[in-house]
Design a protein around this motif. Structure first.
Motif, PDB file in Angstrom:
ATOM      1  N   VAL A   5      -2.482  10.049   4.696  1.00 57.21           N
ATOM      2  CA  VAL A   5      -2.886  11.410   4.370  1.00 57.21           C
ATOM      3  C   VAL A   5      -4.304  11.656   4.866  1.00 57.21           C
ATOM      4  CG1 VAL A   5      -3.168  13.118   2.531  1.00 57.21           C
ATOM      5  CG2 VAL A   5      -1.519  11.244   2.250  1.00 57.21           C
ATOM      6  N   MET A   6      -4.515  12.751   5.590  1.00 53.26           N
ATOM      7  CA  MET A   6      -5.873  13.172   5.922  1.00 53.26           C
ATOM      8  C   MET A   6      -6.347  14.092   4.813  1.00 53.26           C
ATOM      9  SD  MET A   6      -7.404  15.131   9.304  1.00 53.26           S
ATOM     10  CE  MET A   6      -7.082  13.720  10.376  1.00 53.26           C
ATOM     11  N   ILE A   7      -7.520  13.799   4.256  1.00 49.05           N
ATOM     12  CA  ILE A   7      -8.067  14.610   3.166  1.00 49.05           C
ATOM     13  C   ILE A   7      -9.497  14.993   3.541  1.00 49.05           C
ATOM     14  CG2 ILE A   7      -8.644  12.507   1.849  1.00 49.05           C
ATOM     15  CD1 ILE A   7      -8.057  14.226  -0.709  1.00 49.05           C
ATOM     16  N   THR A   8      -9.693  16.257   3.837  1.00 49.34           N
ATOM     17  CA  THR A   8     -10.961  16.727   4.390  1.00 49.34           C
ATOM     18  C   THR A   8     -11.376  18.047   3.767  1.00 49.34           C
ATOM     19  OG1 THR A   8     -12.022  17.510   6.439  1.00 49.34           O
ATOM     20  CG2 THR A   8      -9.635  17.725   6.306  1.00 49.34           C
ATOM     21  N   MET A  66       0.838  -1.190   0.000  1.00 52.07           N
ATOM     22  CA  MET A  66       0.000   0.000   0.000  1.00 52.07           C
ATOM     23  C   MET A  66       0.879   1.249   0.000  1.00 52.07           C
ATOM     24  SD  MET A  66      -3.227   0.900  -0.002  1.00 52.07           S
ATOM     25  CE  MET A  66      -3.998  -0.653   0.436  1.00 52.07           C
ATOM     26  N   LYS A  67       0.716   2.099  -1.011  1.00 49.03           N
ATOM     27  CA  LYS A  67       1.539   3.305  -1.112  1.00 49.03           C
ATOM     28  C   LYS A  67       0.923   4.503  -0.388  1.00 49.03           C
ATOM     29  CE  LYS A  67       4.060   2.251  -5.356  1.00 49.03           C
ATOM     30  NZ  LYS A  67       4.435   2.714  -6.723  1.00 49.03           N
ATOM     31  N   TYR A  68      -0.401   4.679  -0.559  1.00 46.49           N
ATOM     32  CA  TYR A  68      -1.074   5.817   0.061  1.00 46.49           C
ATOM     33  C   TYR A  68      -2.354   5.349   0.751  1.00 46.49           C
ATOM     34  CZ  TYR A  68       1.991   8.575  -2.952  1.00 46.49           C
ATOM     35  OH  TYR A  68       3.093   9.105  -3.582  1.00 46.49           O
ATOM     36  N   ALA A  69      -2.600   5.890   1.928  1.00 46.39           N
ATOM     37  CA  ALA A  69      -3.850   5.647   2.635  1.00 46.39           C
ATOM     38  C   ALA A  69      -4.458   7.004   2.949  1.00 46.39           C
ATOM     39  CB  ALA A  69      -3.612   4.859   3.917  1.00 46.39           C
ATOM     40  N   PHE A  70      -5.534   7.320   2.237  1.00 49.23           N
ATOM     41  CA  PHE A  70      -6.225   8.603   2.414  1.00 49.23           C
ATOM     42  C   PHE A  70      -7.406   8.421   3.359  1.00 49.23           C
ATOM     43  CE2 PHE A  70      -4.230   8.870  -1.798  1.00 49.23           C
ATOM     44  CZ  PHE A  70      -3.645  10.122  -1.759  1.00 49.23           C
ATOM     45  N   PHE A  71      -7.515   9.310   4.322  1.00 49.20           N
ATOM     46  CA  PHE A  71      -8.609   9.251   5.292  1.00 49.20           C
ATOM     47  C   PHE A  71      -9.376  10.567   5.338  1.00 49.20           C
ATOM     48  CE2 PHE A  71      -5.592   6.112   6.854  1.00 49.20           C
ATOM     49  CZ  PHE A  71      -6.395   5.055   7.256  1.00 49.20           C
ATOM     50  N   ASP A  72     -10.683  10.491   5.171  1.00 50.60           N
ATOM     51  CA  ASP A  72     -11.550  11.609   5.501  1.00 50.60           C
ATOM     52  C   ASP A  72     -11.526  11.735   7.029  1.00 50.60           C
ATOM     53  OD1 ASP A  72     -13.651  13.588   5.150  1.00 50.60           O
ATOM     54  OD2 ASP A  72     -15.017  12.062   5.896  1.00 50.60           O
ATOM     55  N   LEU A  73     -12.055  12.841   7.552  1.00 51.23           N
ATOM     56  CA  LEU A  73     -12.014  13.043   9.005  1.00 51.23           C
ATOM     57  C   LEU A  73     -13.368  12.818   9.665  1.00 51.23           C
ATOM     58  CD1 LEU A  73     -10.711  13.899  11.667  1.00 51.23           C
ATOM     59  CD2 LEU A  73     -11.090  16.303  10.969  1.00 51.23           C
ATOM     60  N   ASP A  74     -14.284  13.761   9.478  1.00 52.61           N
ATOM     61  CA  ASP A  74     -15.541  13.750  10.226  1.00 52.61           C
ATOM     62  C   ASP A  74     -16.421  12.566   9.859  1.00 52.61           C
ATOM     63  OD1 ASP A  74     -14.831  16.194  11.443  1.00 52.61           O
ATOM     64  OD2 ASP A  74     -15.559  17.306   9.705  1.00 52.61           O
ATOM     65  N   GLY A  75     -16.817  11.799  10.867  1.00 51.05           N
ATOM     66  CA  GLY A  75     -17.625  10.616  10.632  1.00 51.05           C
ATOM     67  C   GLY A  75     -16.824   9.422  10.175  1.00 51.05           C
ATOM     68  N   THR A  76     -15.575   9.649   9.807  1.00 46.20           N
ATOM     69  CA  THR A  76     -14.699   8.570   9.336  1.00 46.20           C
ATOM     70  C   THR A  76     -13.699   8.191  10.421  1.00 46.20           C
ATOM     71  OG1 THR A  76     -14.913   9.320   7.039  1.00 46.20           O
ATOM     72  CG2 THR A  76     -13.056   7.868   7.547  1.00 46.20           C
ATOM     73  N   LEU A  77     -12.864   9.139  10.822  1.00 45.99           N
ATOM     74  CA  LEU A  77     -11.890   8.872  11.892  1.00 45.99           C
ATOM     75  C   LEU A  77     -12.406   9.286  13.263  1.00 45.99           C
ATOM     76  CD1 LEU A  77      -8.441   9.831  10.313  1.00 45.99           C
ATOM     77  CD2 LEU A  77      -9.356   7.547  10.773  1.00 45.99           C
ATOM     78  N   ILE A  78     -13.371  10.181  13.299  1.00 41.76           N
ATOM     79  CA  ILE A  78     -14.002  10.558  14.576  1.00 41.76           C
ATOM     80  C   ILE A  78     -15.516  10.487  14.400  1.00 41.76           C
ATOM     81  CG2 ILE A  78     -12.116  11.962  15.481  1.00 41.76           C
ATOM     82  CD1 ILE A  78     -13.514  14.443  14.405  1.00 41.76           C
ATOM     83  N   PRO A  79     -16.242  10.095  15.454  1.00 38.80           N
ATOM     84  CA  PRO A  79     -17.690   9.915  15.345  1.00 38.80           C
ATOM     85  C   PRO A  79     -18.470  11.210  15.568  1.00 38.80           C
ATOM     86  CG  PRO A  79     -16.973   9.194  17.495  1.00 38.80           C
ATOM     87  CD  PRO A  79     -15.723   9.609  16.741  1.00 38.80           C
ATOM     88  N   VAL A  80     -17.846  12.337  15.308  1.00 34.47           N
ATOM     89  CA  VAL A  80     -18.491  13.643  15.425  1.00 34.47           C
ATOM     90  C   VAL A  80     -18.088  14.487  14.220  1.00 34.47           C
ATOM     91  CG1 VAL A  80     -18.629  13.663  17.955  1.00 34.47           C
ATOM     92  CG2 VAL A  80     -16.564  14.525  16.817  1.00 34.47           C
ATOM     93  N   ASP A  81     -18.758  15.606  14.042  1.00 36.12           N
ATOM     94  CA  ASP A  81     -18.410  16.526  12.964  1.00 36.12           C
ATOM     95  C   ASP A  81     -17.611  17.677  13.557  1.00 36.12           C
ATOM     96  OD1 ASP A  81     -18.444  18.629  11.024  1.00 36.12           O
ATOM     97  OD2 ASP A  81     -20.070  17.583  10.001  1.00 36.12           O
ATOM     98  N   PHE A 119      -3.665  12.129  15.425  1.00 32.70           N
ATOM     99  CA  PHE A 119      -3.592  10.803  14.793  1.00 32.70           C
ATOM    100  C   PHE A 119      -2.187  10.499  14.277  1.00 32.70           C
ATOM    101  CE2 PHE A 119      -8.166  11.442  14.714  1.00 32.70           C
ATOM    102  CZ  PHE A 119      -8.653  10.160  14.917  1.00 32.70           C
ATOM    103  N   GLY A 120      -1.276  11.417  14.492  1.00 30.59           N
ATOM    104  CA  GLY A 120       0.076  11.222  13.990  1.00 30.59           C
ATOM    105  C   GLY A 120       0.174  11.367  12.485  1.00 30.59           C
ATOM    106  N   ILE A 121      -0.769  12.105  11.896  1.00 29.30           N
ATOM    107  CA  ILE A 121      -0.796  12.295  10.446  1.00 29.30           C
ATOM    108  C   ILE A 121      -0.123  13.613  10.094  1.00 29.30           C
ATOM    109  CG2 ILE A 121      -2.259  12.576   8.414  1.00 29.30           C
ATOM    110  CD1 ILE A 121      -4.357  10.836   9.781  1.00 29.30           C
ATOM    111  N   ARG A 122       0.924  13.532   9.293  1.00 29.20           N
ATOM    112  CA  ARG A 122       1.681  14.733   8.918  1.00 29.20           C
ATOM    113  C   ARG A 122       1.170  15.364   7.628  1.00 29.20           C
ATOM    114  NH1 ARG A 122       7.988  12.913  10.037  1.00 29.20           N
ATOM    115  NH2 ARG A 122       7.783  12.540  12.286  1.00 29.20           N
ATOM    116  N   ASP A 123       0.664  14.541   6.720  1.00 34.17           N
ATOM    117  CA  ASP A 123       0.211  15.049   5.427  1.00 34.17           C
ATOM    118  C   ASP A 123      -1.276  15.366   5.482  1.00 34.17           C
ATOM    119  OD1 ASP A 123       2.666  14.854   3.895  1.00 34.17           O
ATOM    120  OD2 ASP A 123       2.435  12.680   4.093  1.00 34.17           O
ATOM    121  N   LEU A 124      -1.609  16.601   5.143  1.00 33.34           N
ATOM    122  CA  LEU A 124      -2.981  17.071   5.246  1.00 33.34           C
ATOM    123  C   LEU A 124      -3.381  17.793   3.965  1.00 33.34           C
ATOM    124  CD1 LEU A 124      -5.565  17.716   6.889  1.00 33.34           C
ATOM    125  CD2 LEU A 124      -4.338  19.698   7.844  1.00 33.34           C
TER     126      LEU A 124
END
Length: 230
Positions: free
Chosen positions: A108-111, A1-16, A125-130
């Motif tokens: 990468v956090m992508i929001t 796996m080269k890249y793992a992109f994560f949305d934030l609200d509702g994805t990594l946290i259960p709030v907006d 979350f220890g995520i440097r790339d935003l």
């Protein structure tokens, strides 16, 4: 796996976090609070219904942000992170991010939210790339009330590809990438990743995304089954 992109609200946290941050600001705005809150609520409704005008919404967010001096914003943000965000940074989500990082993926956090509000959450979350919306700042750090760029829906596709190219890669790298999101508003990037052979993961999905994920045989991940979303 080269890249793992994560949305934030509702994805990594259960709030907006966007709503919670806006409410933090609105509770201190004084004049026009009632009118501004009604406007914000309508934007929330539009988002959930898939008809959000991102340009008008960013104008609203930036003008609200610029009502406050940076010094006061910094104080409010510390309070907001402690009270409204940290209690919702759950081990199961932190471990998911950690798993991909330790497997060698660039996480990468992508929001659609803007940098000032979400950068410290990425750090939790220890995520440097935003990849996010970018507010305009004056040389002294104060906010102008304008925005430089947005990062919503189809724009996430554009910005994700730009990020990969900046890292020296190409669209072919999406075959070894994953994108996690809870919202049908993120369908463009989920579909883009899937079409390139990567992994689209409907994470705590809303009803529309769940139905789409089932039809397309995308993975469905429930991180917060014991926690109420939003």
């Amino acid at each position: 796996m080269k890249y793992a992109f994560f949305d934030l609200d509702g994805t990594l946290i259960p709030v907006d976090s966007s709503i919670l941050w806006a409410e933090t600001l609105l509770s201190h705005v004084g004049k026009d609070e009632k009118q501004l809150r009604a406007e914000r609520i309508q934007y929330d409704v539009d988002y959930k219904n898939g008809c959000l005008d991102i340009n008008k919404f960013e104008d609203f967010e930036m003008k609200l942000l610029a009502r406050f001096p940076r010094r006061e914003l910094d104080e409010l943000r510390v309070q907001y992170l402690k009270q409204d965000i940290m209690p919702h940074v759950l081990p199961i989500a932190v471990d998911l991010v950690k798993k991909y990082r330790e497997a060698g993926a660039r996480v990468v956090m992508i929001t659609a939210s803007y940098r000032y509000a979400v950068e410290p959450i990425a750090e939790l979350f220890g995520i440097r790339d935003l990849i996010c919306a970018e507010p305009e700042e004056k040389p002294d750090g104060e906010f102008t009330g304008r925005w430089i760029s947005e990062n919503f829906a189809t724009q996430k596709v554009v910005n994700a590809e730009r990020f990969i190219q900046k890292c020296g890669g190409s669209a072919a790298d999406l075959k070894e990438s994953a994108f996690f999101s809870d919202s049908m508003n993120d369908f463009p990037l989920l579909d883009h990743v899937a079409r390139h052979g990567g992994k689209a993961v409907a994470t705590n999905p809303d009803d529309r995304l769940r139905s789409t994920a089932q039809e397309r045989h995308w993975e469905i991940l429930e991180l917060f089954s014991e926690h109420k979303l939003f």
